[in-house]
Design a protein around this motif. Structure first.
Motif, PDB file in Angstrom:
ATOM      1  N   LEU A  36       0.826  -1.216   0.000  1.00 56.84           N
ATOM      2  CA  LEU A  36       0.000   0.000   0.000  1.00 56.84           C
ATOM      3  C   LEU A  36       0.856   1.261   0.000  1.00 56.84           C
ATOM      4  O   LEU A  36       0.378   2.333   0.380  1.00 56.84           O
ATOM      5  N   GLY A  37       2.098   1.141  -0.445  1.00 55.32           N
ATOM      6  CA  GLY A  37       2.997   2.291  -0.427  1.00 55.32           C
ATOM      7  C   GLY A  37       2.497   3.466  -1.250  1.00 55.32           C
ATOM      8  O   GLY A  37       2.842   4.616  -0.976  1.00 55.32           O
ATOM      9  N   HIS A  38       1.655   3.199  -2.236  1.00 52.60           N
ATOM     10  CA  HIS A  38       1.168   4.254  -3.131  1.00 52.60           C
ATOM     11  C   HIS A  38      -0.092   4.949  -2.611  1.00 52.60           C
ATOM     12  O   HIS A  38      -0.594   5.885  -3.246  1.00 52.60           O
ATOM     13  N   LEU A  39      -0.611   4.497  -1.455  1.00 54.57           N
ATOM     14  CA  LEU A  39      -1.871   5.051  -0.958  1.00 54.57           C
ATOM     15  C   LEU A  39      -1.706   5.778   0.380  1.00 54.57           C
ATOM     16  O   LEU A  39      -2.684   5.996   1.091  1.00 54.57           O
ATOM     17  N   GLY A  40      -0.502   6.171   0.695  1.00 56.42           N
ATOM     18  CA  GLY A  40      -0.216   6.790   1.986  1.00 56.42           C
ATOM     19  C   GLY A  40      -0.987   8.068   2.250  1.00 56.42           C
ATOM     20  O   GLY A  40      -1.258   8.410   3.407  1.00 56.42           O
ATOM     21  N   GLY A  41      -1.385   8.793   1.204  1.00 59.01           N
ATOM     22  CA  GLY A  41      -2.063  10.069   1.393  1.00 59.01           C
ATOM     23  C   GLY A  41      -3.575   9.966   1.515  1.00 59.01           C
ATOM     24  O   GLY A  41      -4.240  10.964   1.801  1.00 59.01           O
ATOM     25  N   ARG A  42      -4.124   8.778   1.324  1.00 61.50           N
ATOM     26  CA  ARG A  42      -5.581   8.623   1.395  1.00 61.50           C
ATOM     27  C   ARG A  42      -6.060   8.443   2.840  1.00 61.50           C
ATOM     28  O   ARG A  42      -5.301   8.060   3.721  1.00 61.50           O
ATOM     29  N   ARG A  43      -7.352   8.683   3.023  1.00 66.12           N
ATOM     30  CA  ARG A  43      -7.984   8.444   4.314  1.00 66.12           C
ATOM     31  C   ARG A  43      -8.754   7.120   4.263  1.00 66.12           C
ATOM     32  O   ARG A  43      -9.099   6.639   3.173  1.00 66.12           O
ATOM     33  N   PRO A  44      -9.037   6.506   5.426  1.00 62.94           N
ATOM     34  CA  PRO A  44      -9.694   5.189   5.440  1.00 62.94           C
ATOM     35  C   PRO A  44     -10.970   5.119   4.608  1.00 62.94           C
ATOM     36  O   PRO A  44     -11.236   4.093   3.965  1.00 62.94           O
ATOM     37  N   ALA A  45     -11.779   6.189   4.589  1.00 64.79           N
ATOM     38  CA  ALA A  45     -13.036   6.166   3.837  1.00 64.79           C
ATOM     39  C   ALA A  45     -12.819   6.041   2.338  1.00 64.79           C
ATOM     40  O   ALA A  45     -13.744   5.672   1.604  1.00 64.79           O
ATOM     41  N   GLN A  46     -11.610   6.329   1.872  1.00 71.92           N
ATOM     42  CA  GLN A  46     -11.294   6.238   0.443  1.00 71.92           C
ATOM     43  C   GLN A  46     -10.716   4.881   0.060  1.00 71.92           C
ATOM     44  O   GLN A  46     -10.317   4.680  -1.084  1.00 71.92           O
ATOM     45  N   LEU A  47     -10.693   3.948   1.026  1.00 69.75           N
ATOM     46  CA  LEU A  47     -10.103   2.634   0.783  1.00 69.75           C
ATOM     47  C   LEU A  47     -11.171   1.547   0.790  1.00 69.75           C
ATOM     48  O   LEU A  47     -12.231   1.696   1.404  1.00 69.75           O
ATOM     49  N   SER A  48     -10.880   0.453   0.127  1.00 66.75           N
ATOM     50  CA  SER A  48     -11.761  -0.719   0.176  1.00 66.75           C
ATOM     51  C   SER A  48     -11.565  -1.421   1.521  1.00 66.75           C
ATOM     52  O   SER A  48     -10.624  -1.130   2.269  1.00 66.75           O
ATOM     53  N   GLY A  49     -12.456  -2.379   1.800  1.00 61.17           N
ATOM     54  CA  GLY A  49     -12.338  -3.123   3.048  1.00 61.17           C
ATOM     55  C   GLY A  49     -11.017  -3.857   3.165  1.00 61.17           C
ATOM     56  O   GLY A  49     -10.385  -3.878   4.231  1.00 61.17           O
ATOM     57  N   GLY A  50     -10.581  -4.461   2.056  1.00 63.89           N
ATOM     58  CA  GLY A  50      -9.315  -5.182   2.073  1.00 63.89           C
ATOM     59  C   GLY A  50      -8.129  -4.260   2.300  1.00 63.89           C
ATOM     60  O   GLY A  50      -7.173  -4.613   2.998  1.00 63.89           O
ATOM     61  N   GLN A  51      -8.180  -3.061   1.687  1.00 69.36           N
ATOM     62  CA  GLN A  51      -7.100  -2.094   1.884  1.00 69.36           C
ATOM     63  C   GLN A  51      -7.067  -1.587   3.324  1.00 69.36           C
ATOM     64  O   GLN A  51      -5.994  -1.419   3.908  1.00 69.36           O
ATOM     65  N   GLN A  52      -8.243  -1.348   3.917  1.00 73.92           N
ATOM     66  CA  GLN A  52      -8.291  -0.925   5.317  1.00 73.92           C
ATOM     67  C   GLN A  52      -7.701  -2.004   6.225  1.00 73.92           C
ATOM     68  O   GLN A  52      -7.003  -1.698   7.199  1.00 73.92           O
ATOM     69  N   GLN A  53      -7.980  -3.266   5.900  1.00 76.23           N
ATOM     70  CA  GLN A  53      -7.434  -4.357   6.693  1.00 76.23           C
ATOM     71  C   GLN A  53      -5.913  -4.384   6.621  1.00 76.23           C
ATOM     72  O   GLN A  53      -5.215  -4.620   7.611  1.00 76.23           O
TER      73      GLN A  53
END
Length: 363
Positions: free
Chosen positions: A129-146
């Motif tokens: 997930l190195g490319h998603l460091g600037g996003r907030r949890p609401a912008q992620l899928s369930g698997g990404q949040q996990q």
């Protein structure tokens, strides 16, 4: 239960009661080796989650002692135990970015900015997930949040990580993918992991050992293959994987085997695992994949007539429900390959199995 010399985690005569009367955990003796992936498996209310919460420090034992790396931890608050924790609901801070969420455990520990950035980057790379460091949890899928929750639990390099039903909210495909990724991360880091689930497949897929809980007691503690192939009692046999259950009375014992008269009169030779001897009642456990259809006469000690009641195509195997020994819920699994047996509803067949595959257990 196999003894572990110098265990990393030890539960010693641990009991837990919430009302002062009913014990949720009963005299638990459990040693966990350093670097082990141990799963606590059982139905709801069996005591597995309570054990995890006591180890984390969110619950206190009513009796007994919990040791971590040789030291008692009953007076150590949760935040000072150095334990990583992953929950089913992820517990991410919604107002923080992914990077800030993962870095939070380092921030509260006073880690410097440069070192924090290095560790966060490493943890996010580990869970891809190195490319998603600037996003907030609401912008992620369930698997990404996990994955973010897992990275946060690992970022401060704990020696022990506790996981409480962490994949329960994911869909089937993603859950299976995360099982293999967790197993890979565990193998790479060598960190001790204690995992709670009621999902048998998760436990069998990822664990070094599995402790099967019921009624506050460990019913069996073994490697996954031993647990599946050699259940020690009727509860474990029924809870781990699918099996056919036949009730009967032990007629005689012959070495490691016994002869059981089923309730409808069919004699069956079974492996004598946990019976009270001749005259005692027993439940026999037989895996559906260990049954042969139309075996050669005399090739197996148990050959019985059966009627095909239902045939279901499952892709990699054919699942058939049959009437056997007076029961209409007897399941037989046949591999789906070029030479597989073609079954038809209403067909009369013979089925057979070896005594070693039929375990005579407590009734």
């Amino acid at each position: 239960m196999a003894e572990i010399t110098d265990p990393f985690v030890r539960f010693q005569n641990v009991q837990k009661s919430y009302d002062g009367e009913t014990l949720v955990v009963k005299n638990l003796q459990l040693d966990i080796a350093k670097g082990e992936f141990l799963t606590l498996l059982g139905p709801s209310g069996s005591g597995k989650t309570t054990c995890l919460m006591m180890l984390a420090g969110f619950e206190s034992p009513t009796h007994g002692e919990i040791m971590l790396d040789g030291h008692p931890i009953h007076n150590v608050p949760p935040h000072k135990r150095g334990i990583g924790m992953v929950f089913q609901n992820y517990a991410l801070f919604p107002h923080m970015t992914v990077t800030e969420n993962v870095g939070y455990p380092l921030k509260v520990r006073g880690i410097g900015r440069n070192e924090m950035a290095r560790r966060v980057d490493r943890a996010l790379t580990m869970v891809e997930l190195g490319h998603l460091g600037g996003r907030r949890p609401a912008q992620l899928s369930g698997g990404q949040q996990q994955r973010v929750a897992l990275a946060r639990a690992l970022v401060f390099e704990p020696a022990l990580v506790l996981l409480d039903e962490p994949l329960g909210a994911l869909d089937k495909n993603l859950r299976e993918q995360m099982q293999y990724e967790l197993k890979h991360i565990h193998a790479t880091l060598g960190v001790t992991m204690v995992y709670v689930t009621h999902d048998q497949t998760e436990a069998l897929t990822m664990s070094d050992r599995i402790a099967v809980f019921d009624d506050g007691i460990i019913q069996q503690l073994d490697e996954p293959s031993t647990l599946y192939e050699e259940p020690s009692n009727a509860f474990v046999a029924q809870f781990i994987g699918e099996n056919n259950r036949l009730l009967g009375t032990v007629e005689s014992v012959d070495g490691t085997d016994c002869i059981v008269q089923t309730d409808n009169g069919d004699p069956i030779r079974a492996l004598n695992v946990r019976t009270t001897g001749p005259g005692g009642r027993t439940l026999m456990s037989l895996r559906p994949e260990r049954i042969s259809i139309n075996p050669n006469p005399g090739s197996m000690p148990n050959i019985l007539p059966a009627e095909v009641l239902e045939v279901i195509y499952v892709g990699d195997h054919i699942r058939s429900r049959m009437s056997v020994c007076g029961r209409d819920d007897f399941i037989v699994k046949v591999p789906n390959w070029a030479g597989h047996v073609h079954l038809r509803r209403g067909e009369k067949v013979e089925i057979g199995w070896f005594a070693s595959d039929c375990r005579a257990l407590d009734a």
